[in-house]
Design an enzyme around this catalytic site. Structure first.
Site, PDB file in Angstrom:
ATOM      1  N   TYR A 123      -4.270   1.709  16.034  1.00  0.00           N
ATOM      2  CA  TYR A 123      -3.004   1.795  16.775  1.00  0.00           C
ATOM      3  C   TYR A 123      -3.165   1.707  18.288  1.00  0.00           C
ATOM      4  CZ  TYR A 123      -0.752   3.173  12.464  1.00  0.00           C
ATOM      5  OH  TYR A 123      -0.267   3.171  11.190  1.00  0.00           O
ATOM      6  N   HIS A 179      -3.313  10.831   0.938  1.00  0.00           N
ATOM      7  CA  HIS A 179      -2.748  10.625   2.278  1.00  0.00           C
ATOM      8  C   HIS A 179      -2.143  11.967   2.712  1.00  0.00           C
ATOM      9  CE1 HIS A 179      -1.220   7.267   5.101  1.00  0.00           C
ATOM     10  NE2 HIS A 179      -0.926   8.410   5.689  1.00  0.00           N
ATOM     11  N   GLU A 184      -3.578  -0.309   8.165  1.00  0.00           N
ATOM     12  CA  GLU A 184      -2.413   0.103   8.958  1.00  0.00           C
ATOM     13  C   GLU A 184      -2.536  -0.435  10.369  1.00  0.00           C
ATOM     14  OE1 GLU A 184      -1.596   4.313   9.218  1.00  0.00           O
ATOM     15  OE2 GLU A 184      -2.011   4.589   7.081  1.00  0.00           O
ATOM     16  N   GLU A 189      -7.540   8.160   6.622  1.00  0.00           N
ATOM     17  CA  GLU A 189      -7.842   8.773   7.912  1.00  0.00           C
ATOM     18  C   GLU A 189      -8.504  10.147   7.799  1.00  0.00           C
ATOM     19  OE1 GLU A 189      -4.485   8.493  10.558  1.00  0.00           O
ATOM     20  OE2 GLU A 189      -4.501   6.314  10.487  1.00  0.00           O
ATOM     21  N   ASN A 215      -7.392   1.501  10.132  1.00  0.00           N
ATOM     22  CA  ASN A 215      -6.081   1.808  10.708  1.00  0.00           C
ATOM     23  C   ASN A 215      -6.249   1.833  12.226  1.00  0.00           C
ATOM     24  OD1 ASN A 215      -5.478   2.279   8.035  1.00  0.00           O
ATOM     25  ND2 ASN A 215      -5.056   4.458   8.279  1.00  0.00           N
ATOM     26  N   ARG A 245       0.853  -1.188   0.000  1.00  0.00           N
ATOM     27  CA  ARG A 245       0.000   0.000   0.000  1.00  0.00           C
ATOM     28  C   ARG A 245       0.893   1.243   0.000  1.00  0.00           C
ATOM     29  NH1 ARG A 245      -3.047   2.915   4.813  1.00  0.00           N
ATOM     30  NH2 ARG A 245      -4.076   4.477   3.539  1.00  0.00           N
TER      31      ARG A 245
HETATM   32  S1  NCW Z   1      -0.158  10.336  12.835  1.00  0.00           S
HETATM   33  C1  NCW Z   1      -1.073   9.040  12.546  1.00  0.00           C
HETATM   34  N1  NCW Z   1      -0.572   7.990  11.865  1.00  0.00           N
HETATM   35  C2  NCW Z   1       0.780   7.650  11.732  1.00  0.00           C
HETATM   36  C3  NCW Z   1       1.231   8.111  10.362  1.00  0.00           C
HETATM   37  O1  NCW Z   1       2.552   7.769  10.104  1.00  0.00           O
HETATM   38  C4  NCW Z   1       0.367   7.587   9.239  1.00  0.00           C
HETATM   39  O2  NCW Z   1       0.578   8.310   8.071  1.00  0.00           O
HETATM   40  C5  NCW Z   1      -1.088   7.673   9.630  1.00  0.00           C
HETATM   41  O3  NCW Z   1      -1.890   7.027   8.674  1.00  0.00           O
HETATM   42  C6  NCW Z   1       0.712   6.193  11.844  1.00  0.00           C
HETATM   43  O4  NCW Z   1      -0.590   5.945  11.268  1.00  0.00           O
HETATM   44  C7  NCW Z   1      -1.289   7.147  11.034  1.00  0.00           C
HETATM   45  N2  NCW Z   1      -2.272   8.993  13.015  1.00  0.00           N
HETATM   46  C8  NCW Z   1      -2.785  10.006  13.793  1.00  0.00           C
HETATM   47  C9  NCW Z   1      -3.115   9.469  15.112  1.00  0.00           C
HETATM   48  C10 NCW Z   1      -3.830  10.436  15.921  1.00  0.00           C
HETATM   49  C11 NCW Z   1      -2.966  11.197  16.841  1.00  0.00           C
HETATM   50  C12 NCW Z   1      -3.849  11.778  17.862  1.00  0.00           C
HETATM   51  C13 NCW Z   1      -3.242  12.942  18.537  1.00  0.00           C
HETATM   52  C14 NCW Z   1      -4.286  13.476  19.467  1.00  0.00           C
HETATM   53  C15 NCW Z   1      -3.916  14.722  20.096  1.00  0.00           C
END
Ligand code: NCW
Length: 448
Positions: free
Chosen positions: A297, A121, A354, A166, A295, A77
């Site tokens: 985490y 993205h 992800e 996202e 996605n 991807r």
């Molecule tokens: S930052 C984020 N991510 C990371 C990034 O590398 C990737 O491009 C994204 O698709 C890993 O996966 C996603 N996600 C944002 C998470 C939310 C952070 C929340 C902060 C709240 C204050």
């Protein structure tokens, strides 16, 4: 020890995104994106890092495809950078940009790796931001034009598409919390943008059906998972709002053709914020899709707190272990999320587009001992397996990320790769997690 066995046709892959890995920001006729602008304003990104060079994958893509080949993945991807294709957002096409992605896709196909391509993205052309960005409904038209151009050009080569990565991050994290580009802090603006992103998604789905009836398309919402601290009505409702904001707000429109009432009312009553829905929008957004990308985490336990934030909720710290970026490790939430989606939206096919962990281990004597990442992956992949046993229709898992890269506002210090990148020399070193994942892929099973 127990053996976790996946079906033979389960898809294993890795994921990346254009601005995070490509570099070559001023080459090949690429226009500026909002991330070029944002990262160059002091204070927005740690260490004032930016994506000018990143992993230099624009030039080193053959090396990166070789890493994928050795790993044994069947799918990769990646995302296309809109400003490489249309440096001004719309208008004149930059053939050199298109040619780069043809070279990349040809290289993947030659090695028998299926491309899964994300159209957006987060690297919106700056020229469009100058005209209001996603707040301006005309950006939806520009996106559709970009999508149609790509679909036509790659018909027969790319058969799996993701429209938007996202959308919660691209709207609220970027325009309400102000953490990502373009760094605004306005809930109404962010809500308008969220709607326009979903509209752009729906328009692209409809366009693909006309251009390539064989191809499959979905999108990739991010979803954390909060668990209520108690059964009290207040805790339950607060958690419903928190989960609803990330999940239902971006999924009900697609699967049910409407925004969830309880959140529409909350936004209206508490914040005087509304969604700018025009006639026909919800039909476009709910155009049938082939799969949803998830996605995942992190997650946590939370409870009602009257004075706290948009949704009056407080995340509790139960001393969960955290990854190096500070996100609590909560594999149980992954299982809860997947089974919840199955209940609410039916047996929609799901790709885990992800999942992965940030650990910043360095190279020692040619080795990266990231056992912490291996245990994160084990526990989360086991949750996916458990969800499948409960009837959730998961088709594949893509690890974030193939390699360390530009981690947005966190810069280069935060490392999600299963391959280490030395950002001075751009040398790639396979981490122990790479070898572990390789073994898993070769057997479609692992020992827990
Ligand atoms: S930052 C984020 N991510 C990371 C990034 O590398 C990737 O491009 C994204 O698709 C890993 O996966 C996603 N996600 C944002 C998470 C939310 C952070 C929340 C902060 C709240 C204050």
């Amino acid at each position: 020890m127990s053996k976790i066995q996946f079906p033979e046709d389960f898809i294993w892959g890795t994921a990346t995104a254009s601005y995070q890995i490509e570099g070559a920001a001023n080459e090949g006729g690429r226009g500026a994106s909002i991330w070029d602008t944002f990262s160059k304003e002091p204070g927005n990104v740690k260490n004032e890092d930016n994506g000018d060079v990143a992993c230099n994958s624009y030039h080193l893509y053959k090396e990166d495809v070789a890493l994928l080949k050795e790993l044994g993945v069947s799918t990769y991807r990646f995302s296309m950078a809109w400003p490489r294709i249309f440096p001004n957002g719309n208008g004149e096409l930059n053939q050199e940009g298109l040619d780069y992605y043809h070279r990349l896709v040809d290289e993947l196909l030659e090695h028998n790796i299926k491309p899964m391509c994300t159209l957006y993205h987060w690297d919106l052309p700056q020229a469009l931001q100058d005209r209001g960005g996603w707040e301006n409904r005309e950006t939806v038209d520009a996106f559709d034009h970009y999508a149609k151009t790509i679909f036509s050009s790659f018909k027969g080569k790319i058969s799996t598409w993701i429209t938007i990565n996202e959308p919660w991050c691209a709207s609220y994290l970027s325009n309400y919390l102000g953490i990502h580009a373009p760094g605004k802090k306005d809930l109404q603006v962010a809500t308008t943008i969220a709607h326009h992103l979903m509209l752009a998604h729906g328009r692209a789905v409809q366009s693909l059906r006309k251009i390539d009836a064989q191809a499959q398309i979905g999108y990739a919402p991010n979803a954390g998972w909060s668990e209520a601290y108690s059964n009290s009505e207040q805790d339950q409702q607060a958690v419903r709002r928190a989960n609803g904001w990330q999940i239902e707000w971006f999924m009900d429109p697609v699967f049910k053709g409407e925004y969830p009432d309880f959140l529409v009312n909350w936004f209206k009553e508490n914040e005087n914020v509304t969604v700018p829905i025009q006639e026909g929008d919800m039909d476009v957004i709910s155009s049938p899709i082939d799969f949803v990308g998830i996605n995942y985490y992190t997650g946590n336990v939370a409870r009602y707190d009257e004075g706290n934030g948009l949704f009056h909720i407080e995340n509790l710290d139960f001393n969960y272990e955290r990854t190096d970026i500070g996100w609590p490790i909560y594999p149980e939430g992954f299982y809860q999320l997947l089974t919840y989606l199955n209940e609410r939206y039916g047996q929609v096919p799901i790709y885990i587009t992800e999942n992965g962990a940030c650990y910043n281990d360095g190279v020692e004597n040619g080795e990266v001992k990231d056992d912490n990442r291996i245990s994160y992956m084990k526990s989360h992949i086991a949750s996916v397996h458990r969800a499948m046993q409960s009837g959730v229709n998961v088709k594949g898992y893509l690890a974030w990320s193939l390699m360390d890269n530009f981690e947005w506002a966190e810069g280069y210090d935060m490392r999600f790769g299963i391959v280490h990148v030395d950002f001075d020399t751009l040398e790639r070193t396979k981490k122990n997690s790479y070898y572990w994942y390789k073994k898993l892929i070769s057997r479609s099973s692992f020992d827990l």
